[in-house]
Design a protein around this motif. Sequence first.
Motif, PDB file in Angstrom:
ATOM      1  N   GLU A 176      49.345  50.441 -61.254  1.00  0.00           N
ATOM      2  CA  GLU A 176      49.160  49.156 -60.349  1.00  0.00           C
ATOM      3  C   GLU A 176      48.098  48.440 -60.655  1.00  0.00           C
ATOM      4  OE1 GLU A 176      50.499  48.264 -57.206  1.00  0.00           O
ATOM      5  OE2 GLU A 176      51.833  50.416 -57.481  1.00  0.00           O
ATOM      6  N   PRO A 177      48.908  47.696 -61.813  1.00  0.00           N
ATOM      7  CA  PRO A 177      47.732  46.460 -62.467  1.00  0.00           C
ATOM      8  C   PRO A 177      46.552  45.964 -60.978  1.00  0.00           C
ATOM      9  CG  PRO A 177      50.393  46.019 -63.001  1.00  0.00           C
ATOM     10  CD  PRO A 177      50.037  46.664 -61.815  1.00  0.00           C
ATOM     11  N   LYS A 178      45.496  45.852 -61.846  1.00  0.00           N
ATOM     12  CA  LYS A 178      44.044  45.524 -61.269  1.00  0.00           C
ATOM     13  C   LYS A 178      43.512  44.076 -62.010  1.00  0.00           C
ATOM     14  CE  LYS A 178      44.256  49.450 -58.411  1.00  0.00           C
ATOM     15  NZ  LYS A 178      44.655  49.448 -57.266  1.00  0.00           N
ATOM     16  N   ALA A 179      42.787  43.377 -60.857  1.00  0.00           N
ATOM     17  CA  ALA A 179      42.941  41.901 -61.423  1.00  0.00           C
ATOM     18  C   ALA A 179      41.668  41.977 -61.884  1.00  0.00           C
ATOM     19  CB  ALA A 179      43.044  41.041 -60.380  1.00  0.00           C
ATOM     20  N   LEU A 180      40.817  42.172 -63.392  1.00  0.00           N
ATOM     21  CA  LEU A 180      39.709  42.357 -63.786  1.00  0.00           C
ATOM     22  C   LEU A 180      39.025  41.051 -63.970  1.00  0.00           C
ATOM     23  CD1 LEU A 180      40.883  44.561 -66.247  1.00  0.00           C
ATOM     24  CD2 LEU A 180      39.877  45.122 -64.729  1.00  0.00           C
ATOM     25  N   THR A 181      39.594  39.876 -64.025  1.00  0.00           N
ATOM     26  CA  THR A 181      39.502  38.632 -63.931  1.00  0.00           C
ATOM     27  C   THR A 181      40.549  37.455 -62.426  1.00  0.00           C
ATOM     28  OG1 THR A 181      40.832  37.292 -65.085  1.00  0.00           O
ATOM     29  CG2 THR A 181      38.916  38.365 -65.961  1.00  0.00           C
ATOM     30  N   SER A 182      39.704  36.317 -62.745  1.00  0.00           N
ATOM     31  CA  SER A 182      41.081  35.230 -61.846  1.00  0.00           C
ATOM     32  C   SER A 182      42.090  35.081 -62.716  1.00  0.00           C
ATOM     33  CB  SER A 182      40.299  34.460 -61.622  1.00  0.00           C
ATOM     34  OG  SER A 182      40.425  33.485 -61.922  1.00  0.00           O
ATOM     35  N   ARG A 183      41.601  35.587 -64.003  1.00  0.00           N
ATOM     36  CA  ARG A 183      43.203  35.598 -65.026  1.00  0.00           C
ATOM     37  C   ARG A 183      44.177  36.673 -65.484  1.00  0.00           C
ATOM     38  NH1 ARG A 183      42.359  30.974 -69.368  1.00  0.00           N
ATOM     39  NH2 ARG A 183      44.085  30.563 -69.514  1.00  0.00           N
TER      40      ARG A 183
END
Length: 267
Positions: free
Chosen positions: A166-173
């Motif tokens: 479940e890929p998590k957002a580490l930055t807004s990009r």
Amino acid sequence: MVEDPKRSTEFVEALAKGIAVIECFDAAHPDMTLSEIARRVGLSPAAARRSLITLSALGYVGSAGKRFFLKPKVMTLGSGFYFAARIDEILLPELRQIVETHGDAASVAMLDGHDVIYIAHHSTQRARRATAVVGARYPAHATSLGRVLLAGLPKSELERYFARVEPKALTSRTVTDKNILRGLIEEAGERGYATTVDQLDYGITALAVPIRNAEGRVTAAVNSSGYSGLIGPDQMVTDRLGDLRVAAGRISAAAARTPALSAALNG
């Protein structure tokens, strides 16, 4: 069908719990109470307490009041691999050459579950950013190293990865859409390299290429990274791709002559 090692009658659960306790400490959790450790590891307080007592007796864990912390002896657990695999003789010279030529930072990493784990790193950078020290681990989907390594997986293993991650957002990009991510990984496999911009942390542009064993299987990856404000992915490919591929080839050849490193990369 490959047997799940955890289901083997020879699997030592107490040892696994002790290692899990060691691994639950990190930069965000440098010291914890018994209940916090038990919660992070998923153990009962009694089981966590037994592991902590054992680790304390062996010198790997210390305590102050009700809080526990790792002691320097923990570093010996990784140093055996570092010296046996001759990281300082084989990998670091290649990374130093990359950094001497292009500046910034360079790393070698392997895939470990859904993460990449760094086994060698060299840098001239001093800025505050995600740290790629030896032993650091980061989500594979957010790194150039990880995307190259995922591209090298057999199709069945890549499907298993997408079914579980479940890929998590580490930055807004950070790319978290699985369909887009799958396309980027396929593209990395076709091109033989991957680039990322501000995926793991703001200000990081990176380029990675695979390291292959004698049979052509991707076993590790090497990258070069720089500050996004100074270099973009296209320029990085133009300037650094050739040197990274040369370094990957030399690392592959050297690893084949070094039993411990070869076994680790092919493990």
